[in-house]
Write an enzyme that holds these catalytic residues in place. Structure first.
Site, PDB file in Angstrom:
ATOM      1  N   ASN A 162     -10.515   2.088   3.022  1.00  0.00           N
ATOM      2  CA  ASN A 162     -10.051   1.975   1.638  1.00  0.00           C
ATOM      3  C   ASN A 162     -10.942   1.088   0.776  1.00  0.00           C
ATOM      4  O   ASN A 162     -11.212   1.405  -0.384  1.00  0.00           O
ATOM      5  CB  ASN A 162      -8.607   1.447   1.599  1.00  0.00           C
ATOM      6  CG  ASN A 162      -8.033   1.496   0.199  1.00  0.00           C
ATOM      7  OD1 ASN A 162      -7.974   2.562  -0.412  1.00  0.00           O
ATOM      8  ND2 ASN A 162      -7.629   0.361  -0.335  1.00  0.00           N
ATOM      9  N   GLU A 186       0.836  -1.206   0.000  1.00  0.00           N
ATOM     10  CA  GLU A 186       0.000   0.000   0.000  1.00  0.00           C
ATOM     11  C   GLU A 186       0.871   1.256   0.000  1.00  0.00           C
ATOM     12  O   GLU A 186       0.540   2.261  -0.641  1.00  0.00           O
ATOM     13  CB  GLU A 186      -0.937   0.000   1.208  1.00  0.00           C
ATOM     14  CG  GLU A 186      -2.005  -1.083   1.165  1.00  0.00           C
ATOM     15  CD  GLU A 186      -2.895  -0.966  -0.062  1.00  0.00           C
ATOM     16  OE1 GLU A 186      -3.387   0.136  -0.340  1.00  0.00           O
ATOM     17  OE2 GLU A 186      -3.083  -1.990  -0.753  1.00  0.00           O
ATOM     18  N   TRP A 245      -9.309   7.174  -8.030  1.00  0.00           N
ATOM     19  CA  TRP A 245     -10.511   7.425  -8.819  1.00  0.00           C
ATOM     20  C   TRP A 245     -10.343   6.937 -10.252  1.00  0.00           C
ATOM     21  O   TRP A 245     -11.262   6.355 -10.836  1.00  0.00           O
ATOM     22  CB  TRP A 245     -10.880   8.915  -8.773  1.00  0.00           C
ATOM     23  CG  TRP A 245     -11.768   9.175  -7.599  1.00  0.00           C
ATOM     24  CD1 TRP A 245     -11.408   9.632  -6.368  1.00  0.00           C
ATOM     25  CD2 TRP A 245     -13.172   8.922  -7.536  1.00  0.00           C
ATOM     26  NE1 TRP A 245     -12.492   9.685  -5.536  1.00  0.00           N
ATOM     27  CE2 TRP A 245     -13.599   9.268  -6.230  1.00  0.00           C
ATOM     28  CE3 TRP A 245     -14.118   8.455  -8.443  1.00  0.00           C
ATOM     29  CZ2 TRP A 245     -14.930   9.137  -5.819  1.00  0.00           C
ATOM     30  CZ3 TRP A 245     -15.447   8.339  -8.035  1.00  0.00           C
ATOM     31  CH2 TRP A 245     -15.838   8.669  -6.742  1.00  0.00           C
ATOM     32  N   TRP A 290     -15.965  10.568 -13.333  1.00  0.00           N
ATOM     33  CA  TRP A 290     -15.115  10.323 -12.164  1.00  0.00           C
ATOM     34  C   TRP A 290     -14.577  11.594 -11.537  1.00  0.00           C
ATOM     35  O   TRP A 290     -14.297  11.650 -10.335  1.00  0.00           O
ATOM     36  CB  TRP A 290     -13.951   9.397 -12.538  1.00  0.00           C
ATOM     37  CG  TRP A 290     -13.069   9.920 -13.648  1.00  0.00           C
ATOM     38  CD1 TRP A 290     -13.242   9.735 -14.983  1.00  0.00           C
ATOM     39  CD2 TRP A 290     -11.884  10.721 -13.516  1.00  0.00           C
ATOM     40  NE1 TRP A 290     -12.246  10.361 -15.701  1.00  0.00           N
ATOM     41  CE2 TRP A 290     -11.397  10.968 -14.823  1.00  0.00           C
ATOM     42  CE3 TRP A 290     -11.191  11.235 -12.423  1.00  0.00           C
ATOM     43  CZ2 TRP A 290     -10.245  11.726 -15.052  1.00  0.00           C
ATOM     44  CZ3 TRP A 290     -10.039  11.988 -12.651  1.00  0.00           C
ATOM     45  CH2 TRP A 290      -9.586  12.224 -13.953  1.00  0.00           C
TER      46      TRP A 290
END
Length: 498
Positions: free
Chosen positions: A364, A297, A405, A382
């Site tokens: 998340n 991550e 996104w 978006w």
């Protein structure tokens, strides 16, 4: 200009310009300034109009304001005055920096690089103005563990897909020492700025509050001890189980460190150093290794920042996949409002959006689900979602928010094509099986049986519940979204061949 100065060649003061690096420990610009041997002054320049243009959330600005008071005392403890100034936008930075140089005999400016296009333009303007006056400019890479441009393909191109990028990133990370640098490893600044601390700093340089519409960030402590303790506790008690727990929003299984990374109260180097010290196996590639999954991550954060640095389109509301500019988005302001307010009739989507509105933070997994819902189930542009998230998120940060996104909208760098569409109901059943998270944020569904909590409109008692019917039919919208993307790609390919 990056060459380190000889101590004998520069006189006067050095200026450390803080931006998204609100810490004293492991701050590359500060450490380079200390190594110069010059007495140091630090400055933070608030830019409210620029923040509005970038849709920065009021909670993040409140967090920055609170954190700056901690950093101000930390700088004071090492004999460095921290000035807090305000200009309208980035264009004001040049005059502010030049005025400080003149007022306090500053001959060298140190800062840490930012990767957005506007930030780069600001820094180029300041650097040019300083060089015109024979001042020195030292801009360091600090926001990422590995600097942008350092992890590239054999063709010296930026990676377009995450997994090969991560593999190359890990190879380079293991070859070098990227440990944090603490102040104990450097020379403590001399007290030559004591006269400034004693009262010679202009009163206008001690701004206490920003001219910005703020929201309370009190859920996030800003003192150094608590931030470091949160990092250590995560590494010691949660990181090992991160893979099993991270997708379930009712479980406190994530680090919740992202707000501190966004403003630079914590560095990515500090995070990985703590993780490596606690769980050395975190560098072993294994999808079942919780520590490795969390390290991944952090590498996603690096990936998106490296992309932002390499492609200015990402700072300019443009998709990475050019063909998606041809997607015919639906314009339904009622649906957008329902999504923003958590009133879509899809419980997990609505619970997530209410969590965001109330706390400024979202789990998340829920960021992916809500973004997929907006872009695929609502076929909404978006960029509307990206902007709304930035306005709400306490951890809003351009590279990661844009990257997330565009991933959800299938417009970004991704090995998965446009026909990946999350089913919001099955995602709900899988990741909140008993509806614990849903009931926490949607109390009006408290009486709905577990069997129907993910689709309450199917329950015979739904008429007594003050909750909306689903605003869209997922099956129909999934097919429409796939067809819309397919048509956009065909149109783009035809345009290229013409």
């Amino acid at each position: 200009m990056n060459t380190e100065p000889q101590l004998s060649t520069i006189t006067g003061h050095a200026l450390v310009w803080l931006r998204a690096d609100l810490r004293v420990t492991d701050n590359t610009a500060l450490n380079r300034a200390i190594a110069s041997g010059l007495p140091i002054i630090a400055v933070y320049i608030a830019t409210p109009m620029q923040w509005y243009q970038h849709y920065v959330s009021g909670r993040q600005i409140d967090l920055i304001e609170r954190r700056l008071q901690v950093v101000k005392q930390q700088f004071n403890d090492i004999n460095i005055p921290l000035l807090i100034l305000e200009g309208d936008d980035f264009s004001a930075a040049t005059d502010i920096i030049l005025n400080l140089c003149q007022q306090y005999q500053i001959n060298a400016v140190y800062c840490n690089r930012q990767y957005g296009w506007n930030e780069k333009q600001r820094d180029r303007a300041v650097e040019h103005a300083l060089l015109m006056q024979n001042k020195q400019w030292y801009c360091s890479d600090d926001f990422c563990v590995l600097p942008p441009g350092s992890v590239v393909t054999k063709q010296q191109q930026m990676y377009k897909v995450f997994t090969p990028y991560r593999n190359a990133w890990l190879t380079q990370f293991l070859m070098h020492n990227y440990q944090p640098v603490t102040n104990s490893d450097t020379v403590t600044p001399s007290a030559q700025c004591a006269d400034l601390l004693a009262g010679n700093i202009d009163a206008n340089c001690n701004l206490q509050t920003f001219n910005y519409l703020k929201q309370d960030s009190v859920l996030w402590p800003v003192d150094e001890g608590t931030i470091q303790q949160r990092l250590q506790m995560f590494c010691e008690t949660k990181a090992e189980y991160y893979q099993q727990q991270r997708d379930f929003p009712a479980i406190d299984g994530t680090s919740c460190l992202s707000p501190y990374l966004a403003i630079g109260a914590l560095s990515a180097r500090q995070c990985l150093a703590s993780l490596l010290q606690t769980l050395p196996q975190c560098v072993e590639i294994n999808k079942d290794n919780g520590a490795f999954v969390w390290l991944s991550e952090v590498v996603w954060r690096e990936f998106y920042n490296h992309l932002l640095d390499s492609d200015e389109r990402l700072s300019k509301n443009q998709p990475f996949q050019l063909y998606t500019d041809n997607v015919q988005w639906l314009e339904n302001s009622d649906h957008v409002h329902a999504w923003q307010q958590g009133q879509t009739g899809f419980p997990l989507v609505d619970a997530a959006m209410r969590q965001l509105a109330t706390t400024g933070w979202m789990h998340n997994r829920l960021r992916m689900i809500t973004a997929s819902f907006l872009t695929k189930d609502m076929l909404c542009d978006w960029r509307i979602g990206e902007q709304w998230f930035m306005q709400q998120l306490i951890d809003g940060e351009l590279a990661s928010n844009n990257g997330g996104w565009q991933w959800a909208a299938s417009t970004g760098t991704d090995a998965q094509p446009y026909f990946r569409v999350f089913n919001p109901t099955t995602q709900s059943e899988r990741f909140d099986p008993k509806g614990e998270f849903i009931r926490q944020w949607i109390p009006e569904l408290e009486s709905v049986p577990d069997k129907y909590i993910h689709a309450p409109s199917l329950w015979s008692g739904f008429g007594s519940v003050n909750y909306p019917l689903p605003i869209v039919d997922h099956k129909q919208m999934r097919l429409l979204a796939i067809e819309s993307y397919k048509q956009a790609k065909t149109e783009y390919d035809n345009q290229r061949e013409a």
